[in-house]
Design an enzyme around this catalytic site. Structure first.
Site, PDB file in Angstrom:
ATOM      1  CB  SER A 176      30.598  46.474 -40.710  1.00 38.35           C
ATOM      2  OG  SER A 176      30.297  46.226 -39.349  1.00 38.35           O
TER       3      SER A 176
ATOM      4  CD  GLN B 280      49.709  46.550  -4.229  1.00 36.75           C
ATOM      5  OE1 GLN B 280      49.992  45.391  -4.541  1.00 36.75           O
ATOM      6  NE2 GLN B 280      50.600  47.417  -3.754  1.00 36.75           N
TER       7      GLN B 280
ATOM      8  CD  GLU C 154      26.738  57.171 -34.711  1.00 36.84           C
ATOM      9  OE1 GLU C 154      27.703  57.926 -34.907  1.00 36.84           O
ATOM     10  OE2 GLU C 154      25.766  57.480 -33.990  1.00 36.84           O
TER      11      GLU C 154
ATOM     12  CD  GLU D 149      20.461  48.236 -47.561  1.00 38.99           C
ATOM     13  OE1 GLU D 149      20.241  49.312 -48.134  1.00 38.99           O
ATOM     14  OE2 GLU D 149      20.794  47.184 -48.168  1.00 38.99           O
TER      15      GLU D 149
ATOM     16  NE  ARG E 136      30.435  44.448   0.070  1.00 40.26           N
ATOM     17  CZ  ARG E 136      30.760  43.306   0.671  1.00 40.26           C
ATOM     18  NH1 ARG E 136      31.419  43.338   1.834  1.00 40.26           N
ATOM     19  NH2 ARG E 136      30.430  42.148   0.134  1.00 40.26           N
TER      20      ARG E 136
END
Length: 416
Positions: A138, A303, A391, A133, A292
């Site tokens: 939460s 590295q 969720e 809402e 690339r």
């Protein structure tokens, strides 16, 4: 596509499961992604849903026939992870069907299940889970949507006649739902909504009741929301919407428990969705870094880049294993298992935060090209943000985890 993979441990998939996941990735790329691309942004893609139903995939998230067997959490996680890798839209469409119909499968009556679950499992009906809402996202226990009782034969809260066909319990003819839901996936296009409203049996979470509300009920309207990632998401307005005891999902006052049981199943699979996107970003980065040209070699010779790829891979695998472990716990213990809520929260937290990190790192490795409209990573960059919120946001997951840890501490203190 209807063969059930054999069970697994929390740590390794069987060869059959690996083959099934590979098959799902190909299916997502070759059959489902074109259907997803043809859909209108921000709306429910019904052709895509029907195809998911025809393939038997929706039936893995929604029990589509008696005896309405419980959804297997690990099966759901493997399905969501694999589809997310090649077609996030298909993954999301499938997951929302399962989430919206989850409470019906869990506590619905025989009539409710027979009316809706087969149609959801074939993609003919669209389900939605209406919990959030404007002022209760939460903090789901702070719901304000009111379910006001209506005396049979009298005037309801909205001024209308008593609800026809309601039960007799407590002299109540039914309820009228009044208020607003927002951030509701599949709204306002769903065919029915699992709605959580306050009936007032007790304060907080104990006063919440779940209802199955068909979309054609008088007084129910909705509007779409325009989001960063253009999914079907909207706001619902309830203007004295009539519901009866026949619309109850479970008993009055037990709605919050129903919602949490459903989320305990789907939270690990949200993590699986995130892992699928992270893996797609990682694989794209490995390929890009290998071809690339850069500083007399290719990117992976640097590295800094190779170490970044190693970190991305390690975090993704750690998240994947936690998701699988949470799913296995659910499958062995059920929604009410002792540590299911803890594992579900951990899995969702780690996987969604990891996916955000991996996709962002992948964008950095690719450079400006990754931000160009239509690039895989541009798409994933938009898609990966929402799972850290819905969720239960990451902060909520940490709160849940802490509460569960304190429960264990108190238990040990009482029984040293």
């Amino acid at each position: 596509m209807t063969t059930t993979p054999p069970p697994t441990s929390s740590f390794a998939l069987t060869p059959e499961q690996r083959a099934w996941c590979a098959q799902l990735r190909v299916l997502g790329a070759e059959r489902l992604a074109p259907l997803a691309a043809e859909g209108e942004a921000g709306r429910v893609n019904r052709p895509l849903l029907r195809d998911l139903g025809e393939l038997g995939l929706l039936a893995r998230a929604v029990p589509g026939a008696p005896p309405w067997r419980r959804v297997a959490a690990l099966d759901l996680c493997l399905l969501r992870e694999s589809l997310a890798y090649s077609c996030p839209e298909a993954e999301t469409a499938l997951a929302l069907q399962g989430l919206g119909a989850g409470p019906v499968a869990d506590v619905g009556t025989a009539e409710q299940r027979a009316r809706w679950l087969p149609a959801v499992a074939t993609g003919e009906a669209v389900a939605a889970f209406a919990l959030s809402e404007p002022d209760a996202g939460s903090d789901a226990a702070a719901l304000a949507l009111r379910a006001e009782p209506e005396v049979r034969g009298g005037k309801g809260a909205g001024g209308g006649d008593g609800v026809e066909g309601a039960g007799e319990t407590g002299g109540t003819g039914g309820w009228r739902l009044t208020g607003t839901k927002t951030w509701i996936s599949n709204a306002p296009w769903a065919d029915f909504y699992t709605v959580f409203a306050r009936t007032g049996e007790a304060p907080g979470s104990r006063g919440v009741t779940a209802f199955l509300v068909p979309a054609d009920r008088p007084g129910l309207s909705g509007e779409p929301l325009d989001m960063l990632a253009p999914h079907a998401l909207g706001t619902l307005t309830f203007d004295a919407v009539p519901v009866t005891r026949a619309d109850l999902l479970g008993e009055p006052g037990e709605g919050f428990r129903v919602a949490m049981r459903t989320l305990n199943l789907f939270r690990p699979s949200v993590g699986a969705f995130a892992v699928g996107m992270a893996q797609a970003a990682l694989d794209a980065s490995l390929a890009h870094a290998g071809r690339r040209p850069a500083f007399g070699g290719v990117l992976r010779d640097l590295q800094a880049v190779s170490h970044q790829l190693a970190e991305m891979a390690t975090r993704t695998e750690a998240a994947r294993l936690l998701v699988y472990a949470a799913a296995c716990a659910y499958d062995s213990e059920g929604a009410g298992g002792e540590d299911v809520a803890l594992r579900a929260a951990m899995a969702k937290l780690l996987a969604t935060e990891t996916a955000q990190y991996v996709v962002d790192a992948a964008v950095q490795i690719h450079g400006a090209a990754a931000l160009q409209r239509g690039h895989l990573l541009e798409h994933l960059y938009r898609e990966v943000r929402a799972p850290r919120i819905y969720e239960g946001a990451s902060e909520v997951q940490r709160t849940l985890i802490a509460k569960e840890l304190y429960k264990e501490t108190h238990k040990e203190a009482r029984h040293p």
